[in-house]
Design a protein around this motif. Structure first.
Motif, PDB file in Angstrom:
ATOM      1  N   GLU A  17      -1.609   7.499  49.673  1.00  0.00           N
ATOM      2  CA  GLU A  17      -1.011   8.173  50.128  1.00  0.00           C
ATOM      3  C   GLU A  17      -1.479   9.358  50.330  1.00  0.00           C
ATOM      4  O   GLU A  17      -1.843  10.317  51.270  1.00  0.00           O
ATOM      5  N   VAL A  18      -1.899  10.231  48.966  1.00  0.00           N
ATOM      6  CA  VAL A  18      -3.135  10.995  49.258  1.00  0.00           C
ATOM      7  C   VAL A  18      -4.107  11.455  50.530  1.00  0.00           C
ATOM      8  O   VAL A  18      -4.420  12.982  50.695  1.00  0.00           O
ATOM      9  N   GLY A  19      -5.071  10.512  49.981  1.00  0.00           N
ATOM     10  CA  GLY A  19      -6.368  10.664  51.170  1.00  0.00           C
ATOM     11  C   GLY A  19      -5.587  10.561  52.645  1.00  0.00           C
ATOM     12  O   GLY A  19      -6.093  11.171  53.587  1.00  0.00           O
ATOM     13  N   ARG A  20      -4.917   9.996  52.748  1.00  0.00           N
ATOM     14  CA  ARG A  20      -3.983   9.977  53.954  1.00  0.00           C
ATOM     15  C   ARG A  20      -2.902  11.302  54.179  1.00  0.00           C
ATOM     16  O   ARG A  20      -3.601  11.514  55.769  1.00  0.00           O
ATOM     17  N   CYS A  30      -4.549  13.743  53.098  1.00  0.00           N
ATOM     18  CA  CYS A  30      -5.801  15.059  53.271  1.00  0.00           C
ATOM     19  C   CYS A  30      -6.388  14.885  54.965  1.00  0.00           C
ATOM     20  O   CYS A  30      -6.649  15.804  55.273  1.00  0.00           O
ATOM     21  N   ASP A  31      -6.390  13.402  55.075  1.00  0.00           N
ATOM     22  CA  ASP A  31      -7.328  13.029  56.240  1.00  0.00           C
ATOM     23  C   ASP A  31      -6.323  13.430  57.462  1.00  0.00           C
ATOM     24  O   ASP A  31      -6.865  14.741  58.361  1.00  0.00           O
ATOM     25  N   ARG A  32      -4.936  13.375  57.072  1.00  0.00           N
ATOM     26  CA  ARG A  32      -4.538  14.591  58.525  1.00  0.00           C
ATOM     27  C   ARG A  32      -4.396  16.086  58.532  1.00  0.00           C
ATOM     28  O   ARG A  32      -4.282  16.214  59.368  1.00  0.00           O
ATOM     29  N   MET A  33      -4.143  16.480  57.009  1.00  0.00           N
ATOM     30  CA  MET A  33      -4.933  17.516  57.144  1.00  0.00           C
ATOM     31  C   MET A  33      -6.040  18.608  57.991  1.00  0.00           C
ATOM     32  O   MET A  33      -5.950  19.826  58.180  1.00  0.00           O
ATOM     33  N   CYS A  34      -6.603  17.928  57.301  1.00  0.00           N
ATOM     34  CA  CYS A  34      -7.611  17.985  57.281  1.00  0.00           C
ATOM     35  C   CYS A  34      -8.291  17.759  58.662  1.00  0.00           C
ATOM     36  O   CYS A  34      -8.844  19.071  59.460  1.00  0.00           O
ATOM     37  N   ALA A  35      -7.856  16.871  60.266  1.00  0.00           N
ATOM     38  CA  ALA A  35      -7.685  16.434  61.307  1.00  0.00           C
ATOM     39  C   ALA A  35      -6.823  17.880  62.032  1.00  0.00           C
ATOM     40  O   ALA A  35      -7.673  18.303  62.846  1.00  0.00           O
ATOM     41  N   GLN A  36      -5.715  18.456  61.805  1.00  0.00           N
ATOM     42  CA  GLN A  36      -4.975  19.659  62.227  1.00  0.00           C
ATOM     43  C   GLN A  36      -5.495  20.593  61.488  1.00  0.00           C
ATOM     44  O   GLN A  36      -5.477  21.583  62.998  1.00  0.00           O
ATOM     45  N   TYR A  37      -5.856  21.035  60.397  1.00  0.00           N
ATOM     46  CA  TYR A  37      -6.328  22.748  60.471  1.00  0.00           C
ATOM     47  C   TYR A  37      -8.243  22.120  59.711  1.00  0.00           C
ATOM     48  O   TYR A  37      -8.088  23.526  59.615  1.00  0.00           O
TER      49      TYR A  37
END
Length: 138
Positions: free
Chosen positions: A44-47, A49-56
């Motif tokens: 869940e932490v990885g997911r 971080c993936d969302r935050m990196c994709a967005q920001y």
């Protein structure tokens, strides 16, 4: 042509010629030593971080409020699973710590663990990956 002996290099680096057992242990075996809660929380932490990196972007710096919100989201997703995993400890001697006698108890500890894993993962993603020792990229 001369035979290459890796032990000569190891002596120059002050590494004993007898490897530490951890150096020879396969990575999968080491990963299997993590507590079960890590295997529940980390995906869940990885997911997240993936969302935050994709967005920001990969250099994303969350504010304290954003971090708390991210921890809330992950805790809501995995909290019940982690609690089920630790029900075996209900009768142990450390019950005061586990059940709530220490700084808010199990939920507080779980949230702190999620925060640590989340911040470490965000920091890890910023570092360039050079392969490092044993492929860990440290």
């Amino acid at each position: 042509m001369e035979d290459y002996d890796y032990r000569n290099c190891m002596q120059m680096m002050n590494v004993p010629s007898q490897y530490s057992p951890m150096m020879e242990m396969p990575q999968d075996q080491l990963m299997g030593m993590f507590p079960r809660c890590y295997h529940i929380i980390m995906p869940e932490v990885g997911r997240m971080c993936d969302r935050m990196c994709a967005q920001y972007g990969p250099m994303f710096n969350p504010s304290r409020q954003m971090l708390d919100s991210m921890v809330d989201d992950i805790d809501n997703r995995v909290g019940a699973d982690v609690d089920m995993d630790y029900q075996d400890f209900e009768g142990c001697e450390n019950r005061q710590f586990v059940l709530g006698g220490f700084g808010g108890g199990r939920r507080r500890f779980r949230r702190d663990l999620i925060s640590i894993l989340l911040l470490r993962e965000l920091l890890r993603r910023r570092r360039p990956h050079f392969g490092g020792f044993g492929g860990f990229g440290f």
